[in-house]
Design a protein around this motif. Structure first.
Motif, PDB file in Angstrom:
ATOM      1  N   LEU A   1       0.829  -1.215   0.000  1.00  0.00           N
ATOM      2  CA  LEU A   1       0.000   0.000   0.000  1.00  0.00           C
ATOM      3  C   LEU A   1       0.859   1.259   0.000  1.00  0.00           C
ATOM      4  CD1 LEU A   1      -2.800  -1.022   2.558  1.00  0.00           C
ATOM      5  CD2 LEU A   1      -2.972  -0.933   0.052  1.00  0.00           C
ATOM      6  N   GLY A   2       1.956   1.233   0.762  1.00  0.00           N
ATOM      7  CA  GLY A   2       2.852   2.396   0.797  1.00  0.00           C
ATOM      8  C   GLY A   2       3.404   2.706  -0.577  1.00  0.00           C
ATOM      9  N   ARG A   3       3.857   1.644  -1.263  1.00  0.00           N
ATOM     10  CA  ARG A   3       4.398   1.837  -2.616  1.00  0.00           C
ATOM     11  C   ARG A   3       3.305   2.353  -3.560  1.00  0.00           C
ATOM     12  NH1 ARG A   3       6.633  -2.722  -2.931  1.00  0.00           N
ATOM     13  NH2 ARG A   3       8.789  -2.186  -2.486  1.00  0.00           N
ATOM     14  N   GLN A   4       2.086   1.821  -3.432  1.00  0.00           N
ATOM     15  CA  GLN A   4       0.984   2.268  -4.298  1.00  0.00           C
ATOM     16  C   GLN A   4       0.644   3.745  -4.053  1.00  0.00           C
ATOM     17  OE1 GLN A   4      -2.092  -0.625  -3.380  1.00  0.00           O
ATOM     18  NE2 GLN A   4      -1.636  -1.818  -5.219  1.00  0.00           N
ATOM     19  N   ILE A   5       0.632   4.138  -2.778  1.00  0.00           N
ATOM     20  CA  ILE A   5       0.326   5.539  -2.450  1.00  0.00           C
ATOM     21  C   ILE A   5       1.381   6.459  -3.056  1.00  0.00           C
ATOM     22  CG2 ILE A   5       0.217   7.236  -0.566  1.00  0.00           C
ATOM     23  CD1 ILE A   5      -0.982   4.918   1.180  1.00  0.00           C
ATOM     24  N   VAL A   6       2.653   6.109  -2.832  1.00  0.00           N
ATOM     25  CA  VAL A   6       3.759   6.959  -3.296  1.00  0.00           C
ATOM     26  C   VAL A   6       3.815   7.037  -4.825  1.00  0.00           C
ATOM     27  CG1 VAL A   6       6.286   7.146  -3.334  1.00  0.00           C
ATOM     28  CG2 VAL A   6       5.113   6.694  -1.183  1.00  0.00           C
ATOM     29  N   THR A   7       3.445   5.948  -5.503  1.00  0.00           N
ATOM     30  CA  THR A   7       3.486   5.957  -6.973  1.00  0.00           C
ATOM     31  C   THR A   7       2.207   6.511  -7.595  1.00  0.00           C
ATOM     32  OG1 THR A   7       2.762   3.637  -7.020  1.00  0.00           O
ATOM     33  CG2 THR A   7       5.133   4.031  -7.174  1.00  0.00           C
ATOM     34  N   GLY A   8       1.261   6.940  -6.745  1.00  0.00           N
ATOM     35  CA  GLY A   8       0.063   7.603  -7.267  1.00  0.00           C
ATOM     36  C   GLY A   8      -1.034   6.673  -7.743  1.00  0.00           C
ATOM     37  N   ALA A   9      -1.029   5.431  -7.250  1.00  0.00           N
ATOM     38  CA  ALA A   9      -2.036   4.459  -7.699  1.00  0.00           C
ATOM     39  C   ALA A   9      -3.454   4.863  -7.303  1.00  0.00           C
ATOM     40  CB  ALA A   9      -1.713   3.075  -7.129  1.00  0.00           C
ATOM     41  N   PHE A  10      -3.594   5.681  -6.259  1.00  0.00           N
ATOM     42  CA  PHE A  10      -4.934   6.069  -5.796  1.00  0.00           C
ATOM     43  C   PHE A  10      -5.271   7.523  -6.162  1.00  0.00           C
ATOM     44  CE2 PHE A  10      -3.359   2.846  -2.748  1.00  0.00           C
ATOM     45  CZ  PHE A  10      -4.320   1.857  -2.964  1.00  0.00           C
ATOM     46  N   GLU A  11      -4.525   8.078  -7.105  1.00  0.00           N
ATOM     47  CA  GLU A  11      -4.672   9.500  -7.410  1.00  0.00           C
ATOM     48  C   GLU A  11      -6.092   9.900  -7.809  1.00  0.00           C
ATOM     49  OE1 GLU A  11      -1.669  11.088 -10.202  1.00  0.00           O
ATOM     50  OE2 GLU A  11      -0.426  11.209  -8.396  1.00  0.00           O
ATOM     51  N   ASN A  12      -6.716   9.088  -8.646  1.00  0.00           N
ATOM     52  CA  ASN A  12      -8.031   9.475  -9.168  1.00  0.00           C
ATOM     53  C   ASN A  12      -9.188   8.696  -8.555  1.00  0.00           C
ATOM     54  OD1 ASN A  12      -6.880  11.364 -11.045  1.00  0.00           O
ATOM     55  ND2 ASN A  12      -6.178   9.586 -12.222  1.00  0.00           N
ATOM     56  N   ARG A  13      -8.928   8.087  -7.405  1.00  0.00           N
ATOM     57  CA  ARG A  13     -10.001   7.342  -6.744  1.00  0.00           C
ATOM     58  C   ARG A  13      -9.789   7.395  -5.238  1.00  0.00           C
ATOM     59  NH1 ARG A  13      -8.149   1.549  -6.296  1.00  0.00           N
ATOM     60  NH2 ARG A  13      -6.058   1.473  -7.175  1.00  0.00           N
ATOM     61  N   PRO A  14     -10.860   7.259  -4.479  1.00  0.00           N
ATOM     62  CA  PRO A  14     -10.710   7.316  -3.026  1.00  0.00           C
ATOM     63  C   PRO A  14      -9.927   6.113  -2.495  1.00  0.00           C
ATOM     64  CG  PRO A  14     -12.970   6.760  -3.634  1.00  0.00           C
ATOM     65  CD  PRO A  14     -12.258   7.100  -4.905  1.00  0.00           C
ATOM     66  N   PHE A  15      -9.246   6.306  -1.388  1.00  0.00           N
ATOM     67  CA  PHE A  15      -8.514   5.199  -0.775  1.00  0.00           C
ATOM     68  C   PHE A  15      -9.531   4.177  -0.263  1.00  0.00           C
ATOM     69  CE2 PHE A  15      -6.025   3.087   2.575  1.00  0.00           C
ATOM     70  CZ  PHE A  15      -4.882   2.793   1.852  1.00  0.00           C
ATOM     71  N   PRO A  16      -9.281   2.879  -0.499  1.00  0.00           N
ATOM     72  CA  PRO A  16     -10.266   1.847  -0.110  1.00  0.00           C
ATOM     73  C   PRO A  16     -10.521   1.823   1.398  1.00  0.00           C
ATOM     74  CG  PRO A  16      -8.535   0.934  -1.521  1.00  0.00           C
ATOM     75  CD  PRO A  16      -8.082   2.294  -1.123  1.00  0.00           C
ATOM     76  N   THR A  17     -11.674   1.348   1.776  1.00  0.00           N
ATOM     77  CA  THR A  17     -11.987   1.150   3.198  1.00  0.00           C
ATOM     78  C   THR A  17     -11.226  -0.080   3.694  1.00  0.00           C
ATOM     79  OG1 THR A  17     -13.838  -0.328   2.748  1.00  0.00           O
ATOM     80  CG2 THR A  17     -14.333   2.042   2.835  1.00  0.00           C
ATOM     81  N   GLU A  18     -11.169  -0.234   5.015  1.00  0.00           N
ATOM     82  CA  GLU A  18     -10.487  -1.403   5.575  1.00  0.00           C
ATOM     83  C   GLU A  18     -11.159  -2.696   5.115  1.00  0.00           C
ATOM     84  OE1 GLU A  18     -10.034  -1.122   9.806  1.00  0.00           O
ATOM     85  OE2 GLU A  18      -8.816   0.697   9.688  1.00  0.00           O
ATOM     86  N   ALA A  19     -12.482  -2.676   5.024  1.00  0.00           N
ATOM     87  CA  ALA A  19     -13.201  -3.878   4.566  1.00  0.00           C
ATOM     88  C   ALA A  19     -12.819  -4.218   3.133  1.00  0.00           C
ATOM     89  CB  ALA A  19     -14.709  -3.643   4.678  1.00  0.00           C
ATOM     90  N   GLU A  20     -12.750  -3.190   2.274  1.00  0.00           N
ATOM     91  CA  GLU A  20     -12.368  -3.418   0.870  1.00  0.00           C
ATOM     92  C   GLU A  20     -10.939  -3.936   0.761  1.00  0.00           C
ATOM     93  OE1 GLU A  20     -15.172   0.044  -1.219  1.00  0.00           O
ATOM     94  OE2 GLU A  20     -13.153   0.540  -0.510  1.00  0.00           O
ATOM     95  N   LEU A  21     -10.032  -3.370   1.556  1.00  0.00           N
ATOM     96  CA  LEU A  21      -8.628  -3.818   1.527  1.00  0.00           C
ATOM     97  C   LEU A  21      -8.518  -5.272   1.988  1.00  0.00           C
ATOM     98  CD1 LEU A  21      -6.839  -0.668   2.999  1.00  0.00           C
ATOM     99  CD2 LEU A  21      -6.621  -1.532   0.661  1.00  0.00           C
ATOM    100  N   SER A  22      -9.259  -5.623   3.024  1.00  0.00           N
ATOM    101  CA  SER A  22      -9.238  -7.009   3.538  1.00  0.00           C
ATOM    102  C   SER A  22      -9.690  -7.995   2.470  1.00  0.00           C
ATOM    103  CB  SER A  22     -10.146  -7.143   4.763  1.00  0.00           C
ATOM    104  OG  SER A  22      -9.646  -6.387   5.832  1.00  0.00           O
TER     105      SER A  22
END
Length: 239
Positions: free
Chosen positions: A22-43
């Motif tokens: 997740l850290g790498r995805q955040i830093v590389t802009g993977a969530f730039e155009n969409r909201p960050f997933p909820t904990e349930a979605e990530l699980s």
């Protein structure tokens, strides 16, 4: 499912694996155009328990990458809020794409810290600190003979000076220096086609052993100045 069941491809430690992903995805802009997933979605997405997800999100929040607000959910923080002194954050930044600008900024930080640490080590290092520096330099000499790893030896020498400075704040820069120095040395060695300048590092060691703070400071400043010149020349050539 237990938190240690590796069904997700995240590695043995699921929490750290999810944190790293997740850290790498955040830093590389993977969530730039969409909201960050909820904990349930990530699980669900990563096949891990809610406790693993919650812990990873908590760690990313502590690193300044995320913020969690009641009723607003979890969102990504601007870069200015990220903890750049965190070794994971720095590694993700350096992995994002090779950035000469980031490397220049890192070496500006080194120029502010390492010459001062060398001067302190020359003025007040105890026997243990001086022995650490001697051991670090001996590793660099061994690396020249092909008997040690060039990168590891160079880093060990620089970290020994931070420790020998006797200043705990300087010593805490070790993870930042080690992580970014690894990238910096790889680039400079590629540009000049050689390993670290042994004589230049020897001058730092000699000045510290002679208890000459000014000479130690100047010698360390010269090493970092050479690196900054190389990076600047590489940057101009690339353009």
């Amino acid at each position: 499912m237990t938190d240690n069941d590796d069904v997700s491809g995240l590695g043995r430690n699921l929490t750290y694996g999810l944190l790293d992903l997740l850290g790498r995805q955040i830093v590389t802009g993977a969530f730039e155009n969409r909201p960050f997933p909820t904990e349930a979605e990530l699980s669900t997405q990563h096949g891990v328990s809610r406790s693993v997800t919650r812990e990873a999100v908590k760690m990313l929040t502590a690193k300044g990458l995320l913020t969690a607000r009641p009723r607003q959910g979890t969102s990504i923080q601007p870069v200015a809020s990220w903890n750049l002194f965190d070794a994971d954050v720095l590694r993700w930044l350096l992995e994002r794409k090779f950035s000469v600008e980031l490397l220049s900024q890192f070496n500006q930080l080194r120029a502010a810290i390492e010459p001062a640490a060398a001067a302190l080590a020359a003025g007040s290092a105890d026997d243990k600190g001086r022995a650490l520096i001697e051991a670090g330099f001996a590793r660099m000499e061994a690396a020249e003979r092909g008997e040690d790893d060039v990168l590891d030896a160079d880093i060990a020498f620089h970290l020994s000076i931070l420790r020998a400075s006797g200043n705990p704040f300087f010593a805490q820069f070790r993870d930042v220096v080690a992580t970014a120095l690894r990238t910096s040395i790889r680039l400079t060695n590629r540009i000049v086609g050689r390993t670290a300048d042994l004589a230049a590092h020897g001058a730092v060691r000699d000045a510290i052993m002679a208890r000459d703070p000014r000479a130690a400071q100047d010698a360390m400043r010269a090493i970092i100045g050479d690196v900054m010149d190389l990076i600047a020349r590489h940057s101009h050539a690339a353009h």
